[in-house]
Design an enzyme around this catalytic site. Sequence first.
Site, mmCIF file in Angstrom:
data_model
loop_
_atom_site.group_PDB
_atom_site.id
_atom_site.type_symbol
_atom_site.label_atom_id
_atom_site.label_comp_id
_atom_site.label_asym_id
_atom_site.label_seq_id
_atom_site.Cartn_x
_atom_site.Cartn_y
_atom_site.Cartn_z
ATOM 1 N N ALA A 1 0.850 -1.217 0.000
ATOM 2 C CA ALA A 1 0.000 0.000 0.000
ATOM 3 C C ALA A 1 0.872 1.248 0.000
ATOM 4 O O ALA A 1 0.566 2.241 -0.672
ATOM 5 C CB ALA A 1 -0.909 -0.003 1.219
ATOM 6 N N ASP B 1 2.312 1.673 -3.455
ATOM 7 C CA ASP B 1 1.279 2.229 -4.359
ATOM 8 C C ASP B 1 1.080 3.723 -4.139
ATOM 9 O O ASP B 1 0.904 4.493 -5.091
ATOM 10 C CB ASP B 1 -0.061 1.506 -4.144
ATOM 11 C CG ASP B 1 -0.012 0.068 -4.665
ATOM 12 O OD1 ASP B 1 -0.905 -0.718 -4.322
ATOM 13 O OD2 ASP B 1 0.963 -0.254 -5.409
ATOM 14 N N LYS C 1 21.207 -23.653 -16.144
ATOM 15 C CA LYS C 1 20.826 -23.351 -17.525
ATOM 16 C C LYS C 1 19.308 -23.208 -17.564
ATOM 17 O O LYS C 1 18.571 -24.176 -17.476
ATOM 18 C CB LYS C 1 21.271 -24.470 -18.468
ATOM 19 C CG LYS C 1 20.891 -24.188 -19.905
ATOM 20 C CD LYS C 1 21.843 -24.640 -20.901
ATOM 21 C CE LYS C 1 21.469 -24.239 -22.329
ATOM 22 N NZ LYS C 1 20.286 -23.387 -22.480
ATOM 23 N N ARG D 1 17.792 -13.317 -29.440
ATOM 24 C CA ARG D 1 18.991 -13.855 -30.077
ATOM 25 C C ARG D 1 18.832 -13.923 -31.588
ATOM 26 O O ARG D 1 19.735 -13.562 -32.327
ATOM 27 C CB ARG D 1 19.283 -15.269 -29.556
ATOM 28 C CG ARG D 1 20.566 -15.878 -30.117
ATOM 29 C CD ARG D 1 20.497 -17.400 -30.259
ATOM 30 N NE ARG D 1 20.215 -18.073 -29.020
ATOM 31 C CZ ARG D 1 21.143 -18.446 -28.137
ATOM 32 N NH1 ARG D 1 22.401 -18.134 -28.368
ATOM 33 N NH2 ARG D 1 20.827 -19.069 -27.035
ATOM 34 N N LYS E 1 23.230 -30.996 -19.936
ATOM 35 C CA LYS E 1 21.771 -31.095 -19.807
ATOM 36 C C LYS E 1 21.370 -32.335 -19.008
ATOM 37 O O LYS E 1 22.142 -33.280 -18.869
ATOM 38 C CB LYS E 1 21.132 -31.119 -21.196
ATOM 39 C CG LYS E 1 21.270 -29.775 -21.899
ATOM 40 C CD LYS E 1 20.231 -29.609 -22.995
ATOM 41 C CE LYS E 1 20.261 -28.175 -23.532
ATOM 42 N NZ LYS E 1 19.243 -27.958 -24.592
HETATM 43 C C1 LIG Z 1 23.837 -19.541 -24.282
HETATM 44 C C2 LIG Z 1 24.230 -19.397 -22.842
HETATM 45 C C3 LIG Z 1 23.363 -19.790 -21.827
HETATM 46 N N1 LIG Z 1 23.768 -19.611 -20.562
HETATM 47 N N2 LIG Z 1 23.122 -19.910 -19.375
HETATM 48 C C4 LIG Z 1 23.970 -19.551 -18.401
HETATM 49 N N3 LIG Z 1 23.706 -19.667 -17.072
HETATM 50 N N4 LIG Z 1 25.129 -19.046 -18.905
HETATM 51 C C5 LIG Z 1 25.011 -19.085 -20.252
HETATM 52 N N5 LIG Z 1 25.883 -18.685 -21.213
HETATM 53 C C6 LIG Z 1 25.493 -18.844 -22.505
HETATM 54 O O1 LIG Z 1 26.303 -18.481 -23.537
HETATM 55 C C7 LIG Z 1 27.652 -17.977 -23.185
HETATM 56 C C8 LIG Z 1 28.557 -19.166 -22.950
HETATM 57 C C9 LIG Z 1 28.120 -17.154 -24.371
#
Ligand SMILES: Cc1c[n+]2nc(N)[nH]c2nc1OC(C)C
Length: 337
Positions: free
Chosen positions: A33, A36, A120, A141, A328
């Site tokens: 609140a 806000d 990741k 990207r 992965k």
């Molecule tokens: C595609 C990518 C994805 N990720 N995810 C992380 N945590 N770091 C990271 N770095 C990336 O690329 C760099 C190695 C350039």
Amino acid sequence: PASVIERIAALRAELDLHAHRYYVLDEPSIPDAEYDRLFKELQALEAAHPELLTPDSPTQRVGGKPLGQFASVRHRIPMLSIRTETDTEATGARNFDTRVRKELGLKESDPPVEYVAELKFDGLAMSLRYENGVLVQAATRGDGEVGEDVTQNIRTIRQIPLRLPADAPPVMEVRGEVYMRRDEFEALNERQREKIAKGAKGEKTFVNPRNAAAGGVRQLDPAFAAERRLSFFAYGVGEITPPEEGGPVFETHFELLQTLKSWCFPVAAQTRLAYGAPELIAFHEAIGRQRDQLPYDIDGVVYKVNSLALQRKMGFVSREPRWAVAHKYPAQEQLTT
Ligand SMILES: Cc1c[n+]2nc(N)[nH]c2nc1OC(C)C
């Protein structure tokens, strides 16, 4: 009137601070609140003095009219993809360390390589360009060289600062992942089911948070992007003012991440230094155990050589850095929504 200018500046700074504590640190500093009330006071002052309105004001997050299409953006520094270690077992970490040590010409007896181990995130890569501390452009990207300008939509993500602290460099591109929290994903699909039940046309539920996030980022109307309530984690930088032009000097990737955190960017708390293959394996196994409890989807972990000098020395294979790998996990069975 100086007092209005001062009051507007003070309100913006205070609202940005509270937003950072609430959205990034998850430690709200004032009741909603009260937030806000301050927000409404700033809106009123800006309405009374439109000449003082600037795009980095916290009142300008959900702005802009719907676009007909997205403009193209050529990345000054390509947004690279990252190699994937196919072996989903712990030995995948050893494969990477073995390859790094070989490329660095290290002997068995040499000390362990210092890595940074990260999550990741299963979202979409994003580049945030700041000039003189203000967010001026956000780009997907795309193919790595050319992406789409989705700035209006990215401005709606409260975890992404619209303005940086004064010690940030004149030019900086922050790279990271836009993602949707699982609880936001469930809430979105609940809203979608209700719309469909009421006979709304063209509405659907989403298969997973990544698809919902990608759809949110690509909304032509920023108001719809804001509804998706997306999140962000920073994990690196693209173009940045070089040291010879007064830019920051970083020796290591870990130092860079800590500095990004000091500039109010979210950096995953699990990110840590790891010495040699045993600590990469320990990280891979620890995160593998936590995975189902995380509030967002991850599809693996990432290992990076920490020293930036060694990263430069190792360089890239075609478009992928030799100094990093994504390790992965097996695909996660999607909870039936
Ligand atoms: C595609 C990518 C994805 N990720 N995810 C992380 N945590 N770091 C990271 N770095 C990336 O690329 C760099 C190695 C350039």
